[in-house]
Design a protein around this motif. Sequence first.
Motif, short mmCIF file in Angstrom:
data_model
loop_
_atom_site.label_atom_id
_atom_site.label_comp_id
_atom_site.label_asym_id
_atom_site.label_seq_id
_atom_site.Cartn_x
_atom_site.Cartn_y
_atom_site.Cartn_z
N PRO A 53 0.81 -1.23 0.00
CA PRO A 53 0.00 0.00 0.00
C PRO A 53 0.84 1.28 0.00
CG PRO A 53 -0.88 -1.54 1.59
CD PRO A 53 0.43 -2.08 1.12
N ALA A 54 2.00 1.24 0.64
CA ALA A 54 2.86 2.42 0.63
C ALA A 54 3.34 2.72 -0.79
CB ALA A 54 4.06 2.21 1.56
N ALA A 55 3.63 1.68 -1.56
CA ALA A 55 4.02 1.89 -2.96
C ALA A 55 2.86 2.46 -3.77
CB ALA A 55 4.49 0.57 -3.56
N VAL A 56 1.65 1.96 -3.52
CA VAL A 56 0.47 2.48 -4.22
C VAL A 56 0.23 3.93 -3.84
CG1 VAL A 56 -2.04 2.25 -4.44
CG2 VAL A 56 -0.60 0.21 -4.50
N PHE A 57 0.31 4.24 -2.55
CA PHE A 57 0.09 5.62 -2.11
C PHE A 57 1.14 6.57 -2.69
CE2 PHE A 57 -2.23 3.83 1.73
CZ PHE A 57 -3.48 4.23 1.27
N SER A 58 2.38 6.11 -2.81
CA SER A 58 3.42 6.99 -3.35
C SER A 58 3.21 7.25 -4.84
CB SER A 58 4.81 6.40 -3.10
OG SER A 58 4.99 5.22 -3.85
N VAL A 59 2.52 6.35 -5.53
CA VAL A 59 2.24 6.57 -6.95
C VAL A 59 0.99 7.44 -7.12
CG1 VAL A 59 1.52 5.41 -9.07
CG2 VAL A 59 3.39 4.48 -7.71
N VAL A 60 -0.06 7.13 -6.36
CA VAL A 60 -1.34 7.82 -6.53
C VAL A 60 -1.30 9.23 -5.94
CG1 VAL A 60 -3.80 7.74 -5.96
CG2 VAL A 60 -2.61 5.65 -6.63
N GLU A 61 -0.75 9.36 -4.76
CA GLU A 61 -0.63 10.67 -4.11
C GLU A 61 0.65 11.33 -4.62
OE1 GLU A 61 -2.85 12.11 -2.15
OE2 GLU A 61 -4.16 10.36 -2.07
N VAL A 62 0.51 12.40 -5.36
CA VAL A 62 1.65 13.03 -6.04
C VAL A 62 2.69 13.56 -5.05
CG1 VAL A 62 2.29 14.87 -7.65
CG2 VAL A 62 0.15 13.64 -7.95
#
Length: 183
Positions: A53-62
């Motif tokens: 999820p941290a990887a997903v958040f770092s991609v989705v949240e600019v």
Amino acid sequence: MLVLTACVQRVMHPLVLAPVTLLQRSGLNPRPATVVHFLLLLIVVVLCFFLAPAAVFSVVEVSWTFLDGIYFCFISLCTIGLGDFVPAARPGQQYRALYQVAVMVYLFLGLMVMYLLLRTFHKMADVHGLTTLLQLPRCEESVLEDTEPIVNNDPTPPRLKDKATSKPLDPGSQPSYNSINKG
């Protein structure tokens, strides 16, 4: 909290008790089996509920880095929730409503898994005797809870075993506020 507890009790057998039993059948003693299972569960939780999820958040949240994502996951799943990082807070974000629902599902599942991890650690402490050593309460056995029906479908009311239990109580035999010493 009640919903989380009920969900964790339902998944406790297939995710905790069954794998430990399988490890014991393969030849491990109960103590090493619980340690191996807890370590495997911990690795899965860290990978699936912190790193991915941290990887997903770092991609989705600019504006978030990977470490910001790990920080958000840790703060949220440990129920600290400072509020300094809020996903889907940027106006005009594509599929914002769907993203918010996905974050809510992630948080619910993550809290459930964290509670499952704590329950597993508590059971492991029981096996190793740490709860007795530290004079903590033992983890209750949920095996009996799952086999007993919560709602009885039998339409006949339970019968009283003897006549003495069906008699009304004598009001004189019960303490009252008038019997309290005022002096």
